[in-house]
Motif scaffolding. Structure first.
Motif, PDB file in Angstrom:
ATOM      1  N   MET A   1     -14.280 -13.344  -8.358  1.00  0.00           N
ATOM      2  CA  MET A   1     -12.722 -12.723  -9.928  1.00  0.00           C
ATOM      3  C   MET A   1     -12.231 -11.693  -9.385  1.00  0.00           C
ATOM      4  N   VAL A   2     -10.795 -11.776  -9.741  1.00  0.00           N
ATOM      5  CA  VAL A   2     -10.196 -10.466  -9.800  1.00  0.00           C
ATOM      6  C   VAL A   2     -10.015  -9.883 -11.039  1.00  0.00           C
ATOM      7  N   ILE A   3     -10.636  -8.272 -10.402  1.00  0.00           N
ATOM      8  CA  ILE A   3     -10.855  -7.450 -11.574  1.00  0.00           C
ATOM      9  C   ILE A   3      -9.046  -6.841 -11.942  1.00  0.00           C
ATOM     10  N   ARG A   4      -8.959  -7.072 -13.226  1.00  0.00           N
ATOM     11  CA  ARG A   4      -7.612  -6.550 -13.046  1.00  0.00           C
ATOM     12  C   ARG A   4      -7.124  -5.238 -13.837  1.00  0.00           C
ATOM     13  N   VAL A   5      -6.727  -4.382 -13.284  1.00  0.00           N
ATOM     14  CA  VAL A   5      -6.798  -2.577 -14.079  1.00  0.00           C
ATOM     15  C   VAL A   5      -5.544  -2.313 -14.159  1.00  0.00           C
ATOM     16  N   VAL A   6      -5.789  -1.430 -15.453  1.00  0.00           N
ATOM     17  CA  VAL A   6      -4.223  -0.358 -15.661  1.00  0.00           C
ATOM     18  C   VAL A   6      -4.802   1.232 -15.245  1.00  0.00           C
ATOM     19  N   VAL A   7      -4.035   1.625 -14.888  1.00  0.00           N
ATOM     20  CA  VAL A   7      -4.521   3.144 -14.708  1.00  0.00           C
ATOM     21  C   VAL A   7      -3.202   4.063 -14.937  1.00  0.00           C
ATOM     22  N   ALA A   8      -4.704   4.537 -15.952  1.00  0.00           N
ATOM     23  CA  ALA A   8      -3.215   5.864 -16.814  1.00  0.00           C
ATOM     24  C   ALA A   8      -3.499   7.231 -16.023  1.00  0.00           C
ATOM     25  N   ASP A   9      -2.450   7.493 -16.182  1.00  0.00           N
ATOM     26  CA  ASP A   9      -2.901   9.672 -15.880  1.00  0.00           C
ATOM     27  C   ASP A   9      -1.758  10.135 -16.017  1.00  0.00           C
ATOM     28  N   ASP A  10      -1.458  11.298 -15.616  1.00  0.00           N
ATOM     29  CA  ASP A  10      -0.198  11.813 -16.347  1.00  0.00           C
ATOM     30  C   ASP A  10       0.702  12.504 -15.202  1.00  0.00           C
ATOM     31  N   GLN A  11      -0.432  13.183 -14.395  1.00  0.00           N
ATOM     32  CA  GLN A  11      -0.374  13.335 -12.850  1.00  0.00           C
ATOM     33  C   GLN A  11       0.108  12.460 -11.808  1.00  0.00           C
ATOM     34  N   ALA A  12       1.361  12.244 -11.241  1.00  0.00           N
ATOM     35  CA  ALA A  12       1.673  11.198 -10.135  1.00  0.00           C
ATOM     36  C   ALA A  12       1.362  10.921  -9.317  1.00  0.00           C
ATOM     37  N   VAL A  13       0.946  11.971  -8.505  1.00  0.00           N
ATOM     38  CA  VAL A  13       0.409  12.516  -7.903  1.00  0.00           C
ATOM     39  C   VAL A  13      -0.929  11.288  -7.631  1.00  0.00           C
ATOM     40  N   VAL A  14      -2.027  12.144  -8.487  1.00  0.00           N
ATOM     41  CA  VAL A  14      -3.686  10.949  -8.836  1.00  0.00           C
ATOM     42  C   VAL A  14      -3.519   9.605  -9.127  1.00  0.00           C
ATOM     43  N   ARG A  15      -2.248   9.318  -9.952  1.00  0.00           N
ATOM     44  CA  ARG A  15      -2.368   8.368 -10.813  1.00  0.00           C
ATOM     45  C   ARG A  15      -1.912   6.899  -8.970  1.00  0.00           C
ATOM     46  N   THR A  16      -0.446   7.909  -9.084  1.00  0.00           N
ATOM     47  CA  THR A  16      -0.190   6.830  -7.125  1.00  0.00           C
ATOM     48  C   THR A  16      -1.442   6.680  -6.261  1.00  0.00           C
ATOM     49  N   ALA A  17      -2.259   7.825  -6.003  1.00  0.00           N
ATOM     50  CA  ALA A  17      -3.621   7.538  -5.217  1.00  0.00           C
ATOM     51  C   ALA A  17      -4.426   6.515  -5.868  1.00  0.00           C
ATOM     52  N   PHE A  18      -4.525   6.560  -6.865  1.00  0.00           N
ATOM     53  CA  PHE A  18      -5.573   5.892  -7.400  1.00  0.00           C
ATOM     54  C   PHE A  18      -5.636   4.095  -7.519  1.00  0.00           C
ATOM     55  N   ALA A  19      -3.915   4.233  -7.399  1.00  0.00           N
ATOM     56  CA  ALA A  19      -3.642   2.676  -7.689  1.00  0.00           C
ATOM     57  C   ALA A  19      -3.828   2.411  -6.043  1.00  0.00           C
ATOM     58  N   GLY A  20      -3.023   3.311  -5.573  1.00  0.00           N
ATOM     59  CA  GLY A  20      -2.615   2.552  -4.322  1.00  0.00           C
ATOM     60  C   GLY A  20      -4.337   2.124  -3.344  1.00  0.00           C
ATOM     61  N   LEU A  21      -5.320   3.410  -4.154  1.00  0.00           N
ATOM     62  CA  LEU A  21      -6.563   2.329  -3.597  1.00  0.00           C
ATOM     63  C   LEU A  21      -7.029   1.569  -3.784  1.00  0.00           C
ATOM     64  N   LEU A  22      -7.011   0.736  -5.279  1.00  0.00           N
ATOM     65  CA  LEU A  22      -7.563   0.185  -5.455  1.00  0.00           C
ATOM     66  C   LEU A  22      -7.069  -1.031  -5.278  1.00  0.00           C
ATOM     67  N   ALA A  23      -5.133  -0.876  -5.186  1.00  0.00           N
ATOM     68  CA  ALA A  23      -4.697  -1.994  -4.817  1.00  0.00           C
ATOM     69  C   ALA A  23      -5.026  -2.738  -2.950  1.00  0.00           C
ATOM     70  N   THR A  24      -6.185  -1.721  -2.078  1.00  0.00           N
ATOM     71  CA  THR A  24      -6.353  -2.145  -0.805  1.00  0.00           C
ATOM     72  C   THR A  24      -7.639  -3.156  -1.249  1.00  0.00           C
ATOM     73  N   GLN A  25      -7.852  -3.263  -2.106  1.00  0.00           N
ATOM     74  CA  GLN A  25      -9.086  -3.981  -2.419  1.00  0.00           C
ATOM     75  C   GLN A  25      -8.722  -5.459  -3.130  1.00  0.00           C
ATOM     76  N   PRO A  26      -9.538  -6.650  -1.590  1.00  0.00           N
ATOM     77  CA  PRO A  26      -8.931  -7.860  -2.419  1.00  0.00           C
ATOM     78  C   PRO A  26     -10.008  -8.849  -3.816  1.00  0.00           C
ATOM     79  N   ASP A  27     -10.687  -8.219  -4.721  1.00  0.00           N
ATOM     80  CA  ASP A  27     -11.052  -7.905  -5.466  1.00  0.00           C
ATOM     81  C   ASP A  27     -10.751  -7.324  -6.726  1.00  0.00           C
TER      82      ASP A  27
END
Length: 233
Positions: A1-27
């Protein structure tokens, strides 16, 4: 099962970093990024993610209110995992009361981030015994003054025991060892407790145990102990 995620943070650096790390995972699939709570609510309505990773403190609609709206709109299908800067953030208890299933420090390691997302997406609560004892007890004592609206009259003695052990931060395996029963039996008891008390996950179970006075601050697992000589029987 693929976990679908929305990432919300007003700090662009934090938001992009978390989203980028999560996107590396196949699930894990990041279906949207939001700069504030209102945008997160809109993205959640459009994409129906399994999990919303929300910064607690955001301008406009904060993460707590966003979590409340997202969970309500999805009837609990979307779970909320809150991002916070401090382990004892004053808003963490409010987030749990709003329906969030746990929280994660912004300086968490990559493995900790992945573990948190997967655990919460599976329907569990991300509450360590240490945090359960220190944080939930503190804020429950401060914030809950009115008598609880629910009682444990509908629970069996064993179900009350299981609820207390959940509040102490024990896993299903630990509870099984403590009560000398199988993990499958523990899961059955937990399901019955959740159904009878209308609980969504372990986070709500912990809060309920404190509201009902089943546990109080003290010694033992997670820094808490059963309340009264008959607790847990």
């Amino acid at each position: 099962m693929v976990i679908r995620v929305v990432v919300a943070d007003d700090q662009a650096v934090v938001r992009t970093a978390f989203a980028g790390l999560l996107a590396t995972q196949p699930d894990i699939e990041v279906v949207g990024e939001a700069e504030d709570g209102a945008a997160a609510v809109r993205l959640a309505a459009a994409h129906r993610p399994d999990l919303a990773l929300l910064d607690i403190r955001m301008p406009g609609l904060n993460g707590i209110d966003a979590a409340r709206e997202i969970i309500a709109a999805s009837a609990g299908a979307t779970r909320a995992l809150m991002l916070t800067t401090f382990g004892l953030d004053e808003y963490v208890y409010d987030a749990l009361m709003a329906g969030a299933s746990g929280f994660l420090l912004k300086d968490a390691t990559f493995p900790e981030l992945l573990h948190a997302v997967r655990v919460v997406a599976e329907g569990q609560a991300l509450l360590s015994p240490d945090i359960t004892g220190r944080l939930i007890a503190e804020f429950t004592r401060q914030r809950i003054a009115a008598p609880p609206a629910r009682s444990i009259e509908g629970l069996t003695g064993r179900e009350v025991e299981v609820l207390v052990l959940i509040a102490q931060g024990l896993s299903n395996v630990d509870i099984a060892d403590r009560l000398t029963i199988t993990a499958h039996t523990v899961k059955t008891h937990i399901n019955r407790v959740f159904a009878k008390m209308e609980l969504r996950d372990r986070a709500q179970a912990v809060i309920l145990a404190y509201e009902l006075g089943l546990v109080v601050a003290g010694s033992g697992a997670g820094g808490i102990r059963p309340r009264g000589p008959g607790a847990g029987r």
